[in-house]
Design a protein around this motif. Sequence first.
Motif, PDB file in Angstrom:
ATOM      1  N   THR A  57       0.826  -1.200   0.000  1.00 46.93           N
ATOM      2  CA  THR A  57       0.000   0.000   0.000  1.00 46.93           C
ATOM      3  C   THR A  57       0.865   1.257   0.000  1.00 46.93           C
ATOM      4  O   THR A  57       2.081   1.206   0.209  1.00 46.93           O
ATOM      5  N   ARG A  58       0.209   2.402  -0.214  1.00 48.84           N
ATOM      6  CA  ARG A  58       0.926   3.677  -0.197  1.00 48.84           C
ATOM      7  C   ARG A  58       1.516   3.971   1.175  1.00 48.84           C
ATOM      8  O   ARG A  58       2.428   4.786   1.301  1.00 48.84           O
ATOM      9  N   LEU A  59       0.974   3.322   2.208  1.00 51.45           N
ATOM     10  CA  LEU A  59       1.494   3.516   3.561  1.00 51.45           C
ATOM     11  C   LEU A  59       2.643   2.569   3.878  1.00 51.45           C
ATOM     12  O   LEU A  59       3.174   2.575   4.983  1.00 51.45           O
ATOM     13  N   GLY A  60       2.991   1.716   2.902  1.00 47.71           N
ATOM     14  CA  GLY A  60       4.110   0.805   3.095  1.00 47.71           C
ATOM     15  C   GLY A  60       3.754  -0.545   3.667  1.00 47.71           C
ATOM     16  O   GLY A  60       4.646  -1.348   3.954  1.00 47.71           O
ATOM     17  N   ASP A  61       2.471  -0.830   3.867  1.00 41.66           N
ATOM     18  CA  ASP A  61       2.053  -2.136   4.391  1.00 41.66           C
ATOM     19  C   ASP A  61       2.073  -3.177   3.278  1.00 41.66           C
ATOM     20  O   ASP A  61       1.507  -2.956   2.201  1.00 41.66           O
ATOM     21  N   PRO A  67      -5.352 -17.646  -2.590  1.00 36.02           N
ATOM     22  CA  PRO A  67      -6.191 -17.817  -3.783  1.00 36.02           C
ATOM     23  C   PRO A  67      -7.685 -17.850  -3.487  1.00 36.02           C
ATOM     24  O   PRO A  67      -8.497 -17.541  -4.364  1.00 36.02           O
ATOM     25  N   ASP A  68      -8.057 -18.213  -2.258  1.00 38.93           N
ATOM     26  CA  ASP A  68      -9.476 -18.298  -1.903  1.00 38.93           C
ATOM     27  C   ASP A  68      -9.984 -17.036  -1.199  1.00 38.93           C
ATOM     28  O   ASP A  68     -11.109 -17.033  -0.680  1.00 38.93           O
ATOM     29  N   ASP A  69      -9.196 -15.978  -1.195  1.00 33.99           N
ATOM     30  CA  ASP A  69      -9.538 -14.788  -0.415  1.00 33.99           C
ATOM     31  C   ASP A  69      -9.997 -13.607  -1.254  1.00 33.99           C
ATOM     32  O   ASP A  69      -9.990 -12.468  -0.780  1.00 33.99           O
ATOM     33  N   PHE A  70     -10.402 -13.841  -2.507  1.00 30.40           N
ATOM     34  CA  PHE A  70     -10.769 -12.711  -3.370  1.00 30.40           C
ATOM     35  C   PHE A  70     -11.955 -11.933  -2.797  1.00 30.40           C
ATOM     36  O   PHE A  70     -11.984 -10.700  -2.861  1.00 30.40           O
ATOM     37  N   THR A  71     -12.931 -12.637  -2.249  1.00 26.72           N
ATOM     38  CA  THR A  71     -14.082 -11.961  -1.644  1.00 26.72           C
ATOM     39  C   THR A  71     -13.629 -11.035  -0.528  1.00 26.72           C
ATOM     40  O   THR A  71     -14.076  -9.886  -0.434  1.00 26.72           O
ATOM     41  N   GLU A  72     -12.727 -11.529   0.318  1.00 28.55           N
ATOM     42  CA  GLU A  72     -12.207 -10.712   1.410  1.00 28.55           C
ATOM     43  C   GLU A  72     -11.471  -9.497   0.867  1.00 28.55           C
ATOM     44  O   GLU A  72     -11.620  -8.382   1.384  1.00 28.55           O
ATOM     45  N   PHE A  73     -10.683  -9.690  -0.201  1.00 23.83           N
ATOM     46  CA  PHE A  73      -9.955  -8.579  -0.810  1.00 23.83           C
ATOM     47  C   PHE A  73     -10.913  -7.498  -1.300  1.00 23.83           C
ATOM     48  O   PHE A  73     -10.701  -6.309  -1.069  1.00 23.83           O
ATOM     49  N   PRO A  78     -10.169   0.045   2.284  1.00 19.90           N
ATOM     50  CA  PRO A  78      -8.910   0.542   1.712  1.00 19.90           C
ATOM     51  C   PRO A  78      -7.914   0.870   2.839  1.00 19.90           C
ATOM     52  O   PRO A  78      -8.331   1.180   3.950  1.00 19.90           O
ATOM     53  N   LEU A  79      -6.642   0.786   2.627  1.00 21.83           N
ATOM     54  CA  LEU A  79      -5.995   0.491   1.360  1.00 21.83           C
ATOM     55  C   LEU A  79      -5.655  -0.994   1.243  1.00 21.83           C
ATOM     56  O   LEU A  79      -5.002  -1.416   0.302  1.00 21.83           O
ATOM     57  N   ARG A  80      -6.120  -1.771   2.203  1.00 17.18           N
ATOM     58  CA  ARG A  80      -5.847  -3.205   2.239  1.00 17.18           C
ATOM     59  C   ARG A  80      -6.752  -3.982   1.295  1.00 17.18           C
ATOM     60  O   ARG A  80      -6.541  -5.167   1.067  1.00 17.18           O
ATOM     61  N   GLY A  81      -7.791  -3.342   0.786  1.00 15.32           N
ATOM     62  CA  GLY A  81      -8.723  -3.963  -0.146  1.00 15.32           C
ATOM     63  C   GLY A  81      -9.436  -2.882  -0.941  1.00 15.32           C
ATOM     64  O   GLY A  81      -9.029  -1.720  -0.937  1.00 15.32           O
ATOM     65  N   LEU A  82     -10.534  -3.278  -1.585  1.00 12.60           N
ATOM     66  CA  LEU A  82     -11.252  -2.335  -2.444  1.00 12.60           C
ATOM     67  C   LEU A  82     -12.365  -1.591  -1.717  1.00 12.60           C
ATOM     68  O   LEU A  82     -12.809  -0.537  -2.175  1.00 12.60           O
ATOM     69  N   GLY A  83     -12.884  -2.145  -0.620  1.00  7.04           N
ATOM     70  CA  GLY A  83     -13.994  -1.505   0.069  1.00  7.04           C
ATOM     71  C   GLY A  83     -15.247  -1.469  -0.778  1.00  7.04           C
ATOM     72  O   GLY A  83     -16.036  -0.526  -0.721  1.00  7.04           O
ATOM     73  N   ALA A  84     -15.459  -2.515  -1.578  1.00  9.20           N
ATOM     74  CA  ALA A  84     -16.623  -2.584  -2.476  1.00  9.20           C
ATOM     75  C   ALA A  84     -17.373  -3.883  -2.213  1.00  9.20           C
ATOM     76  O   ALA A  84     -17.210  -4.501  -1.163  1.00  9.20           O
ATOM     77  N   ASP A  85     -18.239  -4.317  -3.143  1.00  8.97           N
ATOM     78  CA  ASP A  85     -18.914  -5.598  -2.991  1.00  8.97           C
ATOM     79  C   ASP A  85     -18.854  -6.378  -4.291  1.00  8.97           C
ATOM     80  O   ASP A  85     -18.668  -5.820  -5.375  1.00  8.97           O
ATOM     81  N   LEU A  86     -19.014  -7.682  -4.188  1.00  9.27           N
ATOM     82  CA  LEU A  86     -18.828  -8.568  -5.332  1.00  9.27           C
ATOM     83  C   LEU A  86     -19.798  -8.290  -6.460  1.00  9.27           C
ATOM     84  O   LEU A  86     -19.444  -8.372  -7.635  1.00  9.27           O
TER      85      LEU A  86
END
Length: 234
Positions: A57-61, A67-73, A78-86
């Motif tokens: 991430t921009r914060l350096g994390d 492979p099974d974590d796309f939903t979680e992603f 943000p910034l660890r994921g998209l903050g959206a829904d499938l």
Amino acid sequence: MTTADGAESPVPAELNERGQLVASLGSSLRSGASSLGTVPKLIEELLTTGGWMDFVTRLGDHITYGPDDFTEFVETVPLRGLGADLHLVEQLISQRPDLLAVFYELTPPRTPGRPKTLNDVQSSSAAPRRTHQGQDESPAAALRKRSSAGNNVENIMRKLARERPDLLEQVTAGTMKAYTAAVEAGWRTPQTTIPLADPDGIARKLFDKLGPERAGRVCAALTQMVTEAPPGTS
């Protein structure tokens, strides 16, 4: 998901680029229609390269997903994921059968509990659940686990993505319905709805659907049933 705790070695430039891509995509998904023009291309890059599984991430994390974590992603803030829904992501790539095929490989079948919009995700976030690792579980993930029934249309779409991408392309283009594609693929038996109030209408509907030969066989079968029916049968 794991986060590196201050690694001393230099971070590869590619991981930083992936982090910028994740941030740009998440921002576009959350900002609305005015920014959605470039979204399918951003999604394509993340899906086809697997870049969503390992980025900085921009914060350096340093963030990694399995492979099974796309939903979680997708659902992680943000910034660890998209903050959206499938469902939103699925809609945005609905005209790309190739991306849908990848998306369906990475996500569980839809259930009545999956939020339909980002507002549904946000409004269901009153009290996050805890996972067995002690992390907060997203409300959307909890709802999916509590639901068991699948979505028939989505099940067809997933199977088309795996086995008949040619038919999936017609469905996503709007030239064929999902049910029709399932019939064309031989997975379902053709069905029709017949109004029962008008005998002539019944005959016309069957004739139009079956054609002369098959309609003739139905007529012969009905004639035999009528002949063999006991007197007074209604």
